[in-house]
Design a protein around this motif. Structure first.
Motif, PDB file in Angstrom:
ATOM      1  N   UNK A   1       0.837  -1.192   0.000  1.00 13.54           N
ATOM      2  CA  UNK A   1       0.000   0.000   0.000  1.00 13.54           C
ATOM      3  C   UNK A   1       0.879   1.252   0.000  1.00 13.54           C
ATOM      4  N   UNK A   2       0.526   2.225  -0.831  1.00 14.97           N
ATOM      5  CA  UNK A   2       1.286   3.466  -0.953  1.00 14.97           C
ATOM      6  C   UNK A   2       0.321   4.647  -0.981  1.00 14.97           C
ATOM      7  N   UNK A   3       0.832   5.802  -0.605  1.00 14.76           N
ATOM      8  CA  UNK A   3       0.038   7.028  -0.647  1.00 14.76           C
ATOM      9  C   UNK A   3       0.816   8.104  -1.401  1.00 14.76           C
ATOM     10  N   UNK A   4       0.082   9.054  -1.965  1.00 13.03           N
ATOM     11  CA  UNK A   4       0.692  10.194  -2.654  1.00 13.03           C
ATOM     12  C   UNK A   4      -0.184  11.416  -2.421  1.00 13.03           C
ATOM     13  N   UNK A   5       0.451  12.539  -2.195  1.00 12.07           N
ATOM     14  CA  UNK A   5      -0.274  13.803  -2.048  1.00 12.07           C
ATOM     15  C   UNK A   5      -0.533  14.400  -3.426  1.00 12.07           C
ATOM     16  N   UNK A   6      -1.557  15.238  -3.528  1.00  9.50           N
ATOM     17  CA  UNK A   6      -1.886  15.896  -4.799  1.00  9.50           C
ATOM     18  C   UNK A   6      -0.648  16.583  -5.361  1.00  9.50           C
ATOM     19  N   UNK A   7      -0.344  16.291  -6.632  1.00 11.71           N
ATOM     20  CA  UNK A   7       0.818  16.879  -7.282  1.00 11.71           C
ATOM     21  C   UNK A   7       2.055  16.002  -7.275  1.00 11.71           C
ATOM     22  N   UNK A   8       2.072  14.958  -6.443  1.00 13.71           N
ATOM     23  CA  UNK A   8       3.236  14.066  -6.384  1.00 13.71           C
ATOM     24  C   UNK A   8       3.337  13.227  -7.657  1.00 13.71           C
ATOM     25  N   UNK A   9       4.562  13.007  -8.130  1.00 12.64           N
ATOM     26  CA  UNK A   9       4.787  12.108  -9.256  1.00 12.64           C
ATOM     27  C   UNK A   9       4.839  10.674  -8.735  1.00 12.64           C
ATOM     28  N   UNK A  10       4.059   9.810  -9.345  1.00  5.78           N
ATOM     29  CA  UNK A  10       4.006   8.408  -8.946  1.00  5.78           C
ATOM     30  C   UNK A  10       4.852   7.548  -9.876  1.00  5.78           C
ATOM     31  N   UNK A  11       4.790   7.837 -11.159  1.00  2.00           N
ATOM     32  CA  UNK A  11       5.606   7.160 -12.167  1.00  2.00           C
ATOM     33  C   UNK A  11       6.204   8.232 -13.064  1.00  2.00           C
TER      34      UNK A  11
ATOM     35  N   UNK B   1       9.858  -2.844 -19.949  1.00  2.00           N
ATOM     36  CA  UNK B   1      10.384  -1.673 -20.653  1.00  2.00           C
ATOM     37  C   UNK B   1      10.226  -0.434 -19.785  1.00  2.00           C
ATOM     38  N   UNK B   2      10.868   0.660 -20.210  1.00  2.97           N
ATOM     39  CA  UNK B   2      10.785   1.903 -19.465  1.00  2.97           C
ATOM     40  C   UNK B   2       9.434   2.577 -19.699  1.00  2.97           C
ATOM     41  N   UNK B   3       8.988   3.328 -18.704  1.00  5.67           N
ATOM     42  CA  UNK B   3       7.701   4.004 -18.802  1.00  5.67           C
ATOM     43  C   UNK B   3       7.730   5.096 -19.865  1.00  5.67           C
TER      44      UNK B   3
END
Length: 210
Positions: A27-37, A88-90
């Motif tokens: 499980x992971x969290x991210x704040x608005x604006x954070x880059x995930x990938x 492969x890379x994103x």
């Protein structure tokens, strides 16, 4: 995590698969604006959204971004699936649109579950179909819609994703998403306000014509 997972995916997956997701997922969290990938990174897992929203962006050779589609609770990203399975890379950038919670599924389990669970196979194929349709819609919008129509469509989508008719974005942020200039966006927003489709405030846009 189990309760949120069942609320988001319980109607899609059987109990045994939900058990395996809880056991093997992170499980992971991210704040608005954070880059995930990020573009160019190797993708080591696939996200299952259980809360919030993520926007998927492409980038041209000049570094300008273009919004492809949004992901909501119960979704996953077909572009991520392709990168995982092909090792492969994103080719996309995933950014949290709102505060987001998701579960990362390791590549090995994605392949195993495809053979083991019909519900997982159906979910993967449906995800490909949905994301392809959304990308085709984005291409059609660029090719066939006037810029003011594209902007109004973007504002409606953003209001729907955030479940809030008031959008908290600067003109520059919208310009980045739509691959155009701030001046163009500001002019078009003023036109939409005169047409009584939106209401402009400082760093806020209220969508009237939903």
């Amino acid at each position: 995590m189990r309760k949120e997972l069942e609320e988001a995916y319980g109607f899609l997956f059987e109990k045994e698969l939900l058990d395996e997701i809880v056991e093997n997922g992170t499980i992971k969290t991210a704040s608005a604006g954070d880059k995930i990938i990020e573009i160019g990174e190797y993708v080591t897992g696939m996200p299952l959204l259980i809360k919030g929203a993520i926007k998927i962006l492409r980038e041209d050779n000049d570094g300008d971004e273009l919004l492809l589609y949004f992901l909501e609770r119960g979704d996953t990203c077909a572009m991520t699936l392709s990168c995982c399975l092909g090792e492969t890379k994103s080719e996309i950038r995933a950014v949290a649109e709102t505060d987001t919670t998701f579960i990362m599924i390791p590549i090995s389990k994605m392949e195993e579950w495809t053979a083991k669970y019909k519900s997982w196979r159906n979910f993967v194929f449906e995800s490909y179909h949905s994301r392809l349709s959304e990308m085709l819609d984005a291409i059609d919008a660029i090719a066939f819609l006037n810029m003011d129509e594209r902007l109004m469509r973007y504002l409606r989508d953003k209001a729907k994703i955030n479940r809030d008719e008031t959008i908290h974005s600067t003109h520059q942020q919208i310009a980045y998403d739509m691959h155009t200039s701030r001046v163009v966006i500001s002019r078009l927003l003023k036109k939409l306000e005169l047409d009584k489709k939106i209401s402009l405030q400082r760093n806020q846009i209220k969508v009237i014509d939903l």
